[in-house]
Scaffold this motif. Structure first.
Motif, PDB file in Angstrom:
ATOM      1  N   THR A 419       0.846  -1.216   0.000  1.00 59.53           N
ATOM      2  CA  THR A 419       0.000   0.000   0.000  1.00 59.53           C
ATOM      3  C   THR A 419       0.872   1.253   0.000  1.00 59.53           C
ATOM      4  N   ILE A 431      -5.299 -10.183  -2.688  1.00 59.39           N
ATOM      5  CA  ILE A 431      -6.609 -10.428  -2.056  1.00 59.39           C
ATOM      6  C   ILE A 431      -7.313 -11.587  -2.757  1.00 59.39           C
TER       7      ILE A 431
ATOM      8  N   LEU B 172     -10.112  -8.277   4.138  1.00 60.37           N
ATOM      9  CA  LEU B 172      -8.778  -7.935   3.613  1.00 60.37           C
ATOM     10  C   LEU B 172      -8.833  -6.543   2.988  1.00 60.37           C
ATOM     11  N   LEU B 173      -9.967  -6.263   2.287  1.00 57.45           N
ATOM     12  CA  LEU B 173     -10.129  -4.910   1.719  1.00 57.45           C
ATOM     13  C   LEU B 173     -10.043  -3.882   2.848  1.00 57.45           C
ATOM     14  N   LEU B 175      -8.487  -4.233   5.629  1.00 56.32           N
ATOM     15  CA  LEU B 175      -7.106  -4.142   6.130  1.00 56.32           C
ATOM     16  C   LEU B 175      -6.305  -3.172   5.260  1.00 56.32           C
ATOM     17  N   VAL B 176      -6.525  -3.272   3.922  1.00 61.10           N
ATOM     18  CA  VAL B 176      -5.797  -2.358   3.020  1.00 61.10           C
ATOM     19  C   VAL B 176      -6.182  -0.922   3.361  1.00 61.10           C
ATOM     20  N   ILE B 179      -4.483   0.188   6.572  1.00 60.93           N
ATOM     21  CA  ILE B 179      -3.049   0.487   6.387  1.00 60.93           C
ATOM     22  C   ILE B 179      -2.888   1.807   5.650  1.00 60.93           C
TER      23      ILE B 179
END
Lengths: 491, 479, 102, 620
Positions: A419, A431, B172-173, B175-176, B179
């Motif tokens: 990221t 993902i 998970l989306l 989590l992105v 972050i």
């Protein structure tokens, strides 16, 4: 003029005491090999050689642990030992130790004495040690070849197994082609840059244009990619993992992969490669393909070793994210994430392969030489032997990257690296890949809980294995919940 | 300190119950029941006589956890999380009572999973460090999946895998997004932080905030099932054991709504206001689609599962109306839906224990042989279709009254959902309890009477005197 | 005498290399595969020698010596495997070895 | 003292409901009936006392607040909704009707349902219904009214489906609940609009705020009134949502008497009367109310002409009488409408109960063409039935006459009604008299068309309740309701100057025209000839008998498409779309795993191919 400068450079390096100390772990392994050859000549007993190998490895391990604090020292222009290589070497020695423990269990069932197995094992560790510390294409070449040739011997080791010859041949031919391709790449690079060491090349500008340099770098990458079993070059991995004896598959999955990846990082980072655009594009391509295709291939796989082969392809794909560095200070974080992820990957592989080798040992009848474990052979394991099942669950969850396990923190490192670097394609592939991966990882976990299985025999294992299992369970959870224990070693 | 004791205490009690089951038969469920009751009382007392007023987030513990990313172990409470934690404790007790006879084999491990998932859920409700929130968000999934996969019905593996993958990929989306926000915070202020209070002061440029908000929204939309990503809920419910369904419907859906409130509406106010029309339409679509699908089902639990999709649509509509009344309506609907769907699922469990089938066509005329169960079924179906006097009506009425000034057309469409809920409520009650008596079933036993009685009592109390809940959320921050 | 341009050497080695590679792919007999492996390694040797002489450094030749040792080791192990294959499969056709698939 | 009496009014039946439900089967018939009828007596008594105290008190309003339900912190300040009762002239009329008639019907029902095995459950539902109706009538804010509104709907569902063993009772109950629920949703949307524009939900504040902030014909007022009308139409079975009332006759007869004649169906009329402040500000909606009333009036009258079941005739007649009340409200004759509501409650309850005892006597035979010649067999019931019918036909002197004339008198010159509606009312009165005579001839005169032995119910209590009802319906007209206090403020004085002189005479003689016409037309029904009499099966009568085909229309228009869509998408298209991805990944797995075919040369070839492609990527 060139030769002169090279002379006094080597002269000053060789004699220095701290240089010698820096590569002491590798030296110990080398002496170990020589001594074990002498030991074989003196007296051939299975336990003796196994014990000796373990002492050598423990000794090398202890030495490199207190070397952790050493600052980077260049030992001759071939090797450069820094904290990253030391940490990786510790991981390698640990996995080699576990492999020797498992293989002594594995070889017990064969009548003849297997001394050269352990020598080959130490050779592999030496090769990996050289690779990890290398700073020069020649040392890279040496380590690489030491690793591959000794693996050919180890892979086809069990004479009676029906796959031995096939695995041996496949591995030999393909790794030979890969190493020659890599060498051709190195030759082309050398022809353009004029230097074989990893030191940063002075004038980058004209290199961009010359297609020879680009092709050379590509071929070099292809050789490494073969060893890391990234997607276009992954065909050999499932067959060799299935055919090889379980400890050797574990060795291949951990030691060879870790060593190759660290040397790739050292080589690419030191040559500030990220300037060239199409190389970054190439690595992204490789990463995305391995993540998606690796996981898709493992979807309906039934043989546990083939499944783990495909999952290791996917994990190498995740790991490649670390290579895409955008700036200088980002590189230190890239090293941290790579090392943490490798530690998590190795711990998980060690645990799952310990379970496989114990289960294989139980299921093996007297007669047949090797038994192929499928997922159903784990049916109802949770109700029969709780510790083994718990270990499988933690290993599988760590592979899948679920919290409470180290794998999750590893994935967290990767995601934060991706990221901050705005690598949105790779994040998407990660993902989707872990979405696909969940379906086959969960299948393993649910099979453990199937209780309509008639109560099979409870697994029995020796005391050292019992200790090994509990150590893995505890470290899997504790490092997952408190990752700082490893964290401050890497930083 | 108190929250840590509760969370890890529950885990320890779980281990203890698992261990004790090996020694003495059927001891695990008593331990589970006892631990839930003691922790609930402990929690209630410590909240009662704690000096802080819980209108704002009151920090309980904040210690560094992972120093490389300076992630802290920070727990805090405010009215919303207190209400939801008390609801969780109550439903946990209901879960234990419901699975008293139903779970016969390996019940030690079952109660361990139950206690572990409750600990995870309580962690979700009081975590204030985003990474810790994500940690608990995933941890609560594991025992829930285990409960579905081990003690579920015929194709439980499929349902468990589908449930896990849906939630995992969407989180998970998130989590992105977590972050990205953390690193944006590091860019703004130099230090990396995952602490919720720091993020509140952050003003994120709109184009970035939209994506971040979307990352969070998708994860919570999957958990609060809104239409495009709802299809895991019916499968998970039909295959889960009764305790699993009660826990799943009663509490797990509320974590989605809680996440929406805490991490979408409060964290990205401007971005969620731009996104509100889309979210509103999604909510209305899930209300109507849920009602229509519920009408079409022949499986008892699948029908109730689709009905909870429809109810949670009201919550989402209310939340994205940015109106204090709608906010209170959303809280009341959440609690009311928790109770009414838990009641309907425990009822489904009772019927399943008697006739070993969930298919409505096998049922009919139970009122003849089980009058008390019929009465309770009528009351719970009434709660499901928003009969005034019971809790759901107050929630739905306030949500729609509050949301009307902002989306007149959407609220009118949502009101059609009331008719839809009446239709499936009728289908549910009449096909199973009215009509010619096909089977004779035993009436409610003492334990089952206790369960349904307590649930009905709570529904009535909140229905007739909702100030119990509302005086806490009166001070909802003016949105 | 006139200097041979580096590009010619590199082209030569690349061509030689691809000949060896095609040999590995097309040949059915394992012995010939080992031989074509040798061809590939020698092609790389040529490239190294050419590069070394272009830069007036000895490194190219040092690498070539290392490559020779590698080739020898490989062939040794390859022939050992070759003999075991002959004893077990009674034929040298590489396509016999495809039991592991899927 | 009076406020506690008011607060406790709905709690007597509530307590008896709880006792009946909890004790259930353990109560014997005596105890259960004493409990329920006693509770009704108590509430009737206290409502009487309340009405007396109301007339003594100077401000003519009694309010009491039990507890605060919830508060809506809207943009225009805090509007708290609480459990509070508000008694004024209008609601005092309603509570008298509800508790008075309710008591009599409970008395009748206690004997009528004597040998039903879950008798206590029946009486419990009846008491719960009274509680809900009282809350509806006494509510001081619209949300509490909505609570009573839905409670009443639920009880009608329970009572219609009381004998839930038969499939069609279950379907009738479901139909009643869902159709009324559609009306309730319209009303709920109305409440949302009301709160948005006025910020108030308390009835008194709403009326005042409406006067202040809206002028006549305001758009908000129009929509809110229309939606409230939707709610009223649903509950009072008026035109668009009237299909459920005829099927509601599947319930026991006291239920039809209490719910579908006297109390519940009038809830819609009460709502419009209570919210007259809003309706007056939306004259077009008042015209709609009038037109709906008129059209239902005619529709129900026509349908009642051809019914074969005695209860369905009475159901359609109730629908047409409520049409009259709606017409009155639409025309602005508020007190006339409420007066007609009261009188209608009396004689319609009487008619239903006597029909009930007739049905009981004929061993649950409801088909008119299986009765006949009952005048001689059941003299008492038939006289009571005649009294009921003459009130229904509004012959001079009866209570029906006073209330119907009051409505018809106001129609001609009211701004929102007019001559056309007046003629509809007259034709309606004509139809009423025709179908009443047809009903009377078929049931009581003519040849005896049944052979079973009559089961005569001798209980004094039954007879006493019927007599009281008969007295009320005869003398009801004399009760003078002074509802001016409620409706004074806005209704502008209607100038009746240019009305034609023959208005009253026509209104008085129409029933007689109807009687003489049906005397000759239905001659064969009343003479005792042994010719076979069957219901006419002509196309028109079939069409009229099915309630002008509305049932078929809704079935085809709404129910079939909804069921079709539901069945079409049973396995959730959205779910299959997502499962498609899983299938897609599995497809890729199969294709890719063929590439792992184990042959070394294929691996090397793939190796080479990959290198060639990558070199291409890198160099180009």
């Amino acid at each position: 003029m060139n030769i002169a400068t090279m002379e006094n450079a080597t002269m000053s390096n060789l004699l220095g005491l701290n240089e010698l100390l820096a590569i002491m772990p590798q030296l110990i392994i080398a002496f170990g090999i020589a001594l074990s050859l002498l030991l074989i000549a003196w007296q051939r007993s299975q336990q003796m050689i196994a014990l000796f190998t373990k002492t050598i490895l423990v000794f090398a391990l202890l030495l490199s642990v207190n070397l952790l604090a050493v600052e980077t020292t260049a030992v001759t222009i071939l090797l450069k030992v820094d904290s990253y290589s030391i940490f990786t070497f510790i991981l390698i020695c640990l996995s080699a130790l576990v492999v020797t423990q498992l293989s002594s269990q594995f070889l017990k069932s064969h009548i003849e004495v297997h001394d050269e197995y352990y020598v080959l094992l130490l050779l592999v560790v030496l090769g990996a040690g050289v690779l990890v510390a290398s700073d020069h294409y020649a040392s890279l070449f040496l380590g690489f070849e030491l690793l591959s040739i000794s693996f050919v011997g180890l892979v086809g080791y069990i004479r009676e197994s029906k796959y031995a010859v096939e695995t041996g041949f496949k591995y030999l031919i393909l790794s030979a082609t890969a190493s020659s391709i890599m060498l051709l790449g190195i030759a082309l690079i050398y022809s353009q840059t004029g230097q074989l060491s990893f030191a940063p090349v002075t004038e980058i500008s004209h290199l961009q244009m010359s297609s020879f340099y680009a092709v050379g770098m590509l071929l070099f990458l292809v050789g490494i990619a073969f060893k890391l079993s990234l997607v276009p070059f992954h065909f050999w991995t499932p067959d060799v993992y299935q055919g090889a004896p379980t400890p050797i598959t574990l060795l291949m999955a951990t030691v060879s992969k870790v060593a190759m990846f660290v040397v790739l990082m050292k080589c690419l980072f030191s040559q500030s490669y990220f300037v060239s655009e199409n190389l970054v594009q190439l690595i992204t391509l490789l990463a995305v393909f391995s993540m998606l295709i690796g996981n898709t291939l493992a979807l309906k796989q039934d043989n546990i070793k083939r499944l783990l082969a495909y999952s290791s392809i996917a994990h190498m794909g995740y790991l490649l994210i670390v290579l895409l560095v955008s700036s200088q200070q980002n590189m230190a974080f890239a090293w941290q994430s790579a090392q943490f992820y490798l530690a998590a990957y190795i711990l998980a592989s060690l645990s799952i392969f310990t379970v496989i080798s114990i289960c294989e040992h139980q299921n093996k009848g007297a007669s047949e030489t090797d038994v192929q474990l499928s997922i159903d052979s784990f049916k109802g394991l949770f109700w029969r032997n709780r510790a083994l099942a718990l270990l499988t669950i933690i290993a599988v969850l760590s592979f899948a990257g679920i919290p409470l396990t180290m794998g999750f923190i590893g994935k967290f490192y990767l995601l934060s690296h991706a990221t901050t670097g705005q690598l949105w394609w790779l994040v998407a592939a990660l993902i989707v890949g872990s979405g696909i991966a969940l379906s086959y990882y969960l299948r393993i976990v649910f099979v453990l809980f199937d209780r309509n299985e008639n109560e099979l025999s409870v697994y029995s294992y020796t005391s050292t294995e019992y200790v090994l299992i509990n150590v893995f369970i505890l470290s899997g959870i504790i490092l997952g919940v408190f990752p700082d224990l490893i964290g401050q070693f890497i930083a | 300190m108190m929250l840590t004791i509760i969370i890890f205490g529950l885990l320890l009690c779980g281990g203890f119950a698992w261990f004790m089951e090996g020694i003495k038969q059927n001891s695990a469920r008593w331990i589970a029941l006892g631990s839930f009751i003691t922790f609930m009382v402990f929690f209630a007392f410590s909240i009662m006589n704690s000096p802080q007023s819980f209108n704002e987030l009151q920090l309980f513990v904040r210690i560094p956890w992972i120093s490389t990313f300076n992630i802290e172990y920070a727990l805090a409470l405010d009215h919303l999380s207190i209400t939801l934690i008390i609801l969780t404790f109550f439903l946990a007790i209901i879960c234990v009572l419901v699975s008293w006879q139903e779970i016969q084999d390996k019940c030690g491990f079952f109660y361990f999973n139950l206690l572990a998932s409750i600990a995870g859920i309580i962690g979700v409700f009081c975590a204030v460090d985003l990474f810790l929130f994500f940690f608990f968000w995933e941890v609560m999934l594991l025992p829930m999946t285990a409960i579905i996969a081990i003690w579920g019905h015929e194709n439980r593996h499929f349902a468990a895998i589908k449930f896990f993958i849906f939630t995992q990929v969407s989180s998970l989306l998130m989590l992105v997004a977590i972050i990205a926000t953390a690193y944006f915070y590091a860019q703004q202020t130099g230090a990396l932080s995952f602490y919720y209070q720091d993020w509140l002061q952050l003003d994120i440029p709109l184009h970035l905030a939209n994506y971040l908000m979307l990352g969070f929204f998708i994860a919570f939309a999957v958990k609060l099932p809104s239409v495009p990503v709802h299809s895991w809920l019916p499968d998970a419910h039909t295959q889960a054991p009764t305790a699993g369904s009660v826990l799943l419907a009663g509490v797990l859906l509320k974590t989605g709504a809680y996440g929406l409130i805490r991490f979408v509406i409060f964290l990205f106010p401007q971005a969620s206001q731009d996104f509100a029309p889309i979210a509103g339409t999604l909510a209305v679509v899930s209300i109507l689609y849920g009602a229509k699908m519920a009408f079409a089902q022949t499986d008892f639990k699948r029908l109730v599962a689709y009905s909870s999709i429809s109810h949670m649509g009201f919550v989402m509509l209310a939340l994205f109306a940015f109106n204090p009344i709608a906010y209170q309506g959303a809280i009341v609907t959440m609690v009311a839906h928790g109770l009414s769907s838990a009641a309907l699922f425990s009822l489904a469990g009772m019927v399943y224990n008697r006739i070993h089938s969930r298919d409505l066509n096998d049922m009919g005329g139970f009122w003849q042989s089980a009058p008390r169960m019929g009465g309770f079924a009528l009351a719970f179906a009434g709660a499901a279709f928003g009969l005034p006097g019971l809790a759901n009506f107050v929630g739905e009425f306030m949500s729609l009254v509050g949301a009307y000034p902002h989306y007149p057309m959407l609220v009118i469409l949502a009101a059609f959902g009331l008719i839809g809920s009446a239709i499936y409520g009728m289908v549910l009650f009449q096909t199973s309890f009215q009509g010619a008596p096909t089977k004779e079933i035993a009436d409610l036993s003492m334990r089952e009477l206790m369960i349904s009685g307590s649930l009905l009592l709570l529904l009535l109390i909140i229905g007739l005197y909702p100030n119990l809940l509302l005086q806490y959320s009166m001070g909802a921050p003016s949105l | 005498m006139t200097e041979i341009p580096l590009e010619h050497v590199l082209f030569l080695s690349c061509i030689l290399f691809s000949i060896g590679f095609v040999g590995v792919i097309s040949r059915k007999n394992t012995l010939f595969m080992l031989m074509s492996l040798e061809v590939m390694l020698n092609a790389v040797g040529v490239a190294f020698i050419g590069a070394g002489s272009a830069w007036r450094q000895a490194d190219g030749q040092v690498m070539f010596i290392l490559i020779l040792t590698l080739a020898a080791a490989e062939v040794a192990v390859g022939l050992a495997l070759f003999i075991r294959m002959q004893r077990r499969y009674r034929s040298l056709d590489i396509d016999e070895l495809n039991e592991m698939r899927g | 003292m009076s406020t506690t009496l008011l607060a406790a009014l709905p709690f007597y039946p509530l307590v008896s409901f709880l006792l009946l439900i909890i004790l259930g089967k353990r109560l014997s018939w005596q105890q259960a009936s004493w409990l329920s009828v006693g509770a009704m007596a108590l509430s009737a008594l206290s409502s009487g006392v309340l009405v007396y105290q109301l007339s003594q008190s100077d401000v003519h309003v009694l309010t009491v607040q039990l507890w605060s339900w919830f508060s809506l912190k809207g943009s225009t300040g805090i509007a708290d909704v609480n459990f509070a009762f508000y008694l004024d002239a209008l609601s005092s009329v309603m509570i008298c009707v509800v508790t008075g008639i309710g008591f009599l019907i409970h008395l009748f029902a206690a004997i009528y349902m004597k040998n039903d095995e879950n008798f206590s459950r029946f009486m419990a539902y009846m008491n719960l219904f009274i509680v809900a109706m009282l809350i509806l009538v006494l509510a001081d804010n619209l949300v509490l009214l909505y609570l009573g509104w839905e409670g009443v709907g639920l009880c009608s569902f329970l009572l219609i489906g009381f004998w839930y063993q038969e499939k069609d009772n279950v379907l009738a109950a479901r139909k009643a609940f869902i159709v009324t629920r559609i009306g309730d949703t319209a009303m709920a949307i109305g409440l949302f609009m009301l709160f948005k524009s006025l910020g108030q939900l308390n009835i008194v504040d709403v009326t005042q705020a409406a006067q202040v902030s809206w002028q006549v014909g305001n758009n908000d007022a129009y929509w809110i009134a229309l939606l409230l009308l939707g709610g009223a139409v649903g509950k009072s079975a008026q035109l668009p949502l009237q299909t459920w009332l005829p099927d509601a006759m599947a319930g026991p007869t006291p239920v039809s008497a209490l719910i579908h004649a006297a109390t519940m169906v009038t809830a819609g009329v009460y709502l419009i009367a209570r919210m007259h402040g809003v309706f007056l500000l939306a004259p077009e909606v008042m015209q709609y109310v009038a037109w709906i009333g008129a059209s239902t009036l005619l529709l129900a009258g026509a349908a009642a002409l051809v019914q074969t079941d005695i209860k369905r005739v009475l159901a359609y007649s109730t629908m047409s009488q409520i049409g009259y009340m709606m017409l009155a409200l639409g025309a602005g004759a508020w007190s006339a409408g409420v007066f007609h509501l009261m009188t209608h409650a009396f004689f319609k309850a009487l008619l239903f109960l006597t029909a009930g005892s007739v049905i009981l006597a004929l061993h649950h035979q409801q088909n008119l063409f299986k009765m006949g010649g009952l005048l001689k067999k059941l003299p008492v019931e038939s006289t009571l039935f005649i009294i009921g019918l003459i009130c229904l036909m509004a012959l001079p002197g009866t209570s029906g006459f006073f209330s119907k004339e009051a409505i018809i008198a106001e129609l001609w010159s009211s701004p929102t009604a007019g001559a056309g509606l007046w003629w509809c009312a007259i034709v309606g009165a004509l139809l009423t008299s025709i179908y009443s005579c047809r009903l009377f001839f078929l049931a009581f005169l003519g040849k005896q068309r049944f052979d079973t032995q009559l089961h005569i119910e001798k209980s004094k209590l039954l007879r006493m309740s019927l007599l009281i009802l008969a007295a009320l319906s005869l003398l009801g007209g004399l009760i003078s309701l002074d509802l001016q206090a409620v409706f004074t403020d806005m209704s502008a004085p209607v100038n009746k100057v240019n009305e034609p002189y023959w208005l009253h005479t026509v209104a008085i003689i129409t029933p007689f025209i109807g009687i003489t016409f049906s005397w000759f037309y239905f001659a064969r029904y009343r003479i005792t000839s042994n010719a076979e009499i069957k219901a006419s099966q002509s196309m028109l009568s079939q069409f009229l008998r099915s309630g002008l085909g509305f049932d078929a229309l809704y079935q085809w228009l709404l129910i079939k498409p909804y069921c079709f869509i539901a069945r079409l998408n049973r396995r959730d298209i959205v779910d299959q779309m997502i499962m498609l991805n899983a299938w897609y990944v599995r497809l890729w797995h199969d294709t890719l795993s063929t590439s792992q075919n184990g042959s070394l040369r294929w691996y090397a070839a793939a190796f080479g191919l990959a290198i060639v492609c990558l070199v291409g990527v890198v160099t180009l």
